[in-house]
Design an enzyme around this catalytic site. Structure first.
Site, PDB file in Angstrom:
ATOM      1  N   ASP A  80      -2.577  10.159   3.782  1.00  0.00           N
ATOM      2  CA  ASP A  80      -3.985   9.786   3.913  1.00  0.00           C
ATOM      3  C   ASP A  80      -4.714  10.806   4.781  1.00  0.00           C
ATOM      4  OD1 ASP A  80      -6.431   8.583   4.132  1.00  0.00           O
ATOM      5  OD2 ASP A  80      -5.752   6.868   5.332  1.00  0.00           O
ATOM      6  N   ARG A 132      -7.790  -0.433   0.861  1.00  0.00           N
ATOM      7  CA  ARG A 132      -8.349  -1.608   0.192  1.00  0.00           C
ATOM      8  C   ARG A 132      -8.739  -1.294  -1.245  1.00  0.00           C
ATOM      9  NH1 ARG A 132     -12.879  -1.877   4.821  1.00  0.00           N
ATOM     10  NH2 ARG A 132     -11.138  -0.909   5.930  1.00  0.00           N
ATOM     11  N   ASP A 177     -12.253   7.162   3.640  1.00  0.00           N
ATOM     12  CA  ASP A 177     -11.050   6.905   4.447  1.00  0.00           C
ATOM     13  C   ASP A 177     -10.655   5.419   4.429  1.00  0.00           C
ATOM     14  OD1 ASP A 177      -8.907   7.495   6.018  1.00  0.00           O
ATOM     15  OD2 ASP A 177     -10.048   7.724   7.892  1.00  0.00           O
ATOM     16  N   LYS A 199     -10.181  12.907   8.140  1.00  0.00           N
ATOM     17  CA  LYS A 199      -9.740  12.465   9.464  1.00  0.00           C
ATOM     18  C   LYS A 199      -9.701  13.649  10.426  1.00  0.00           C
ATOM     19  CE  LYS A 199      -6.676   8.677   8.060  1.00  0.00           C
ATOM     20  NZ  LYS A 199      -7.387   7.616   8.789  1.00  0.00           N
ATOM     21  N   GLU A 205      -9.497   3.737   2.097  1.00  0.00           N
ATOM     22  CA  GLU A 205      -8.956   3.851   0.742  1.00  0.00           C
ATOM     23  C   GLU A 205      -7.900   2.801   0.423  1.00  0.00           C
ATOM     24  OE1 GLU A 205      -7.694   5.282   3.241  1.00  0.00           O
ATOM     25  OE2 GLU A 205      -5.544   5.068   2.901  1.00  0.00           O
ATOM     26  N   ASP A 265       1.560   6.207   5.758  1.00  0.00           N
ATOM     27  CA  ASP A 265       0.578   5.299   5.162  1.00  0.00           C
ATOM     28  C   ASP A 265       1.083   4.642   3.873  1.00  0.00           C
ATOM     29  OD1 ASP A 265      -1.852   4.078   5.666  1.00  0.00           O
ATOM     30  OD2 ASP A 265      -3.025   5.511   4.487  1.00  0.00           O
ATOM     31  N   LYS A 305       0.849  -1.202   0.000  1.00  0.00           N
ATOM     32  CA  LYS A 305       0.000   0.000   0.000  1.00  0.00           C
ATOM     33  C   LYS A 305       0.881   1.247   0.000  1.00  0.00           C
ATOM     34  CE  LYS A 305      -3.291   2.622   2.909  1.00  0.00           C
ATOM     35  NZ  LYS A 305      -4.155   2.625   4.107  1.00  0.00           N
TER      36      LYS A 305
HETATM   37  N1  BES Z   1      -4.376   4.361   6.944  1.00  0.00           N
HETATM   38  C1  BES Z   1      -5.555   4.149   7.688  1.00  0.00           C
HETATM   39  C2  BES Z   1      -5.365   3.121   8.802  1.00  0.00           C
HETATM   40  C3  BES Z   1      -4.626   3.590  10.010  1.00  0.00           C
HETATM   41  C4  BES Z   1      -5.205   4.457  10.895  1.00  0.00           C
HETATM   42  C5  BES Z   1      -3.381   3.099  10.289  1.00  0.00           C
HETATM   43  C6  BES Z   1      -4.541   4.844  12.032  1.00  0.00           C
HETATM   44  C7  BES Z   1      -2.715   3.459  11.421  1.00  0.00           C
HETATM   45  C8  BES Z   1      -3.298   4.346  12.299  1.00  0.00           C
HETATM   46  C9  BES Z   1      -6.656   3.639   6.792  1.00  0.00           C
HETATM   47  O1  BES Z   1      -6.651   4.136   5.507  1.00  0.00           O
HETATM   48  C10 BES Z   1      -7.950   4.057   7.411  1.00  0.00           C
HETATM   49  O2  BES Z   1      -8.192   5.223   7.482  1.00  0.00           O
HETATM   50  N2  BES Z   1      -8.746   3.091   7.846  1.00  0.00           N
HETATM   51  C11 BES Z   1      -9.982   3.371   8.472  1.00  0.00           C
HETATM   52  C12 BES Z   1     -10.981   2.397   7.946  1.00  0.00           C
HETATM   53  C13 BES Z   1     -12.400   2.698   8.368  1.00  0.00           C
HETATM   54  C14 BES Z   1     -12.880   3.967   7.694  1.00  0.00           C
HETATM   55  C15 BES Z   1     -13.284   1.535   7.998  1.00  0.00           C
HETATM   56  C16 BES Z   1      -9.791   3.195   9.974  1.00  0.00           C
HETATM   57  O3  BES Z   1      -9.065   2.290  10.383  1.00  0.00           O
HETATM   58  O4  BES Z   1     -10.329   4.004  10.705  1.00  0.00           O
HETATM   59 ZN    ZN Z   2      -4.846   4.741   4.766  1.00  0.00          ZN
HETATM   60 MN    MN Z   3      -7.706   5.973   5.353  1.00  0.00          MN
END
Ligand code: BES
Ligand code: ZN
Ligand code: MN
Length: 497
Positions: free
Chosen positions: A272, A353, A349, A279, A351, A290, A267
């Protein structure tokens, strides 16, 4: 820093510093005992005074020890003798090199290779020692106008072995350890670079540079190429950004011609923001990490290429920013992935996947022996596992075991989490084939479930490194994980042929 391997007798050689271990309860290691013989009991008296208990990772620096040829002696604590294993071994080496770097010694000899680290052989011990030593002096200072700390004086390190018959295996371990450290270093540098420097274009440039240096094949697909292939979920993430997205492909083909490759998919979200599902402000800067999955793919390819490992490995990196903007994807938008499956994007968010699924479909054309994707995918994985182990998911149990074993051996562990069908229901969408989020329960699992819908055609494992790829707080920075795990996985595969 220069490393070499020699059978040295502790105390005989005039180096800047001689390093020997002391077990808990003030018990000298064999090397420390040998040194004490030269020092006529000086060490024994010092230990008896209680100045060095031998606690794991503790150090004590001595100067001008009588009878010892080197200017300094560094005692490093090993912890209890009966508990001394792999983890203690790397910890002791890191502590020793960390302490060495703070001295004025330009060269040093480490008498730690003799220590029995579990059941590991000399090659493993040398690999870990060399890697830990190199990593202990890692600094990220490229963005400072001047170096923050004085550079360590340490230039040359001799890893001492007990006998010449170990030399060959030790030399191989040493060169592999340094290659691994260089790979970890690259992953850490890329992770630590800010989002305004480390853009998708920057990642592509670094990949091309790597390919040129190690004679790998590099290919970079541009937005138009991706559109032609129908990579609409990937492009939907890039839609809000003015940085052009890139799909980077690197090929290391040093294995047999007819051997199917291992494909690593990383990834590469270089920043992000969450997109329209923006966020919150606190710690958002950490979303520059990220792209750690991408960094780990490039780092692993560097390590593997430097080792000249006889395996076929392909790295695929979907790279983009995730930004809000007038052209950005909106919650509720429906896009058709390269696989033909339609996705309702309920949260922009989620994103990672969306870019991975098209890259995973693209991986099919390489007829892979196995595909491993690496992603800072979910905050839920951090909640489930913290910062100790990476989350592992797989559609093949043997592959999962292979990944777990590699992680154990490299001191870069993962933990197997479930992918049962029942979880798939959470991705239900009223409008498209499925949604890109599955609600709060088991967020790391439903993210993996989403990916599993694109990996039916090959053996696949997914590493969620959201909790392990970087550290927050005072020690904020990239860890380079899971480069050690991935490299070990490939070393084991190379050995299996
Ligand atoms: N890059 C983030 C995941 C992340 C968040 C990694 C905080 C490390 C610390 C990912 O893109 C994301 O935002 N995931 C969301 C998914 C949700 C919207 C289903 C998450 O984990 O909040
Ligand atoms: Zn992310
Ligand atoms: Mn995200």
């Amino acid at each position: 820093m220069e490393f070499s391997i020699k059978p040295l007798i502790p105390g005989r050689n005039a180096s800047g510093c001689t390093v020997v271990g002391v077990y808990a309860g003030r018990q000298p290691s064999d090397a420390a005992t040998a040194l004490d013989r030269a020092a006529k009991g000086y060490l024994r008296r010092l230990l008896d005074r209680g100045d060095m208990e031998g606690r794991i990772g503790s150090t004590l620096l001595l100067h001008d020890v009588p009878g010892v040829a080197s200017a300094r002696v560094l005692l490093v604590g090993l912890g209890p003798r009966n508990e001394f294993g792999e983890k203690q071994f790397t910890r002791a080496v890191s502590a020793a090199v960390g302490a060495l770097a703070a001295t004025g010694a330009a060269d040093a000899e480490l008498h730690l290779a003799e220590l029995a680290a579990g059941r590991r052989d000399i090659e493993w011990r040398m690999m870990q020692a060399a890697c830990a030593a190199r990593i202990a002096v890692y600094r990220f200072e490229q963005m400072k106008s001047r170096p923050a700390k004085e550079a360590p004086a340490l230039r040359r390190v001799v890893l001492s072995i007990k006998s010449q018959k170990d030399a060959r295996a030790a030399a191989r371990g040493l060169s592999r350890g340094l290659a691994l450290a260089h790979g970890i270093g690259l992953a850490r540098d890329l992770g630590n670079l800010p989002g305004n420097v480390c853009t998708p274009s920057y990642l592509a440039d670094r990949a091309r540079e790597l390919a040129k240096h190690y004679r790998m094949k590099a290919q970079v697909l541009e937005r138009a190429d991706m559109a032609k292939l129908g990579m609409n979920t990937l492009l939907s993430v890039a839609a809000g950004s003015s940085q052009p997205p890139k799909l980077i492909v690197l090929e290391h083909r040093a294995g047999p011609k007819n051997q199917k490759p291992v494909v690593l998919v990383g990834k590469g979200v270089t920043f992000d923001t969450g997109g329209i599902s923006l966020k919150p402000a606190p710690e958002m800067d950490e979303m520059k990490f990220d792209m750690s999955g991408a960094g780990s793919v490039l780092g692993t390819l560097k390590a593997v290429a430097e080792m000249k490992l006889q395996v076929n490995v392909i790295g695929i990196i979907p790279a983009t920013e995730n930004m809000p903007g007038g052209r950005a994807t909106k919650p509720g938008d429906i896009v058709t992935s390269m696989s033909g499956q339609t996705v309702e994007i309920l949260n922009t968010d989620a994103e990672g996947r969306l870019i991975l699924c098209d890259a995973l479909t693209y991986a099919e054309r390489y007829d892979p022996a196995a595909v491993i994707d690496i992603a800072t995918l979910t905050g839920a994985c951090v909640i489930a596992l913290g910062h100790v182990v990476s989350g592992l998911f797989a559609n093949d149990d043997a592959l999962a075991r292979e990944v777990l074993t590699a992680g154990e051996s490299a001191g870069d562990r993962a933990w197997h989490l479930p992918l049962h069908d029942e979880y798939q229901e959470q991705l239900h969408s009223n409008f498209a084939d499925f949604a890109n989020i599955g609600g709060r329960p088991a967020g790391a699992v439903t993210a993996a479930c989403f990916l599993s819908r694109f990996t039916k055609k090959y053996k696949w494992a997914h590493l969620d490194v959201a909790g392990t790829a970087w550290k927050s707080g005072k020690e904020k920075g990239s860890t380079g994980r899971p480069v050690p795990l991935l490299t070990q996985f490939l070393i084991a595969r190379a050995g299996k042929r």
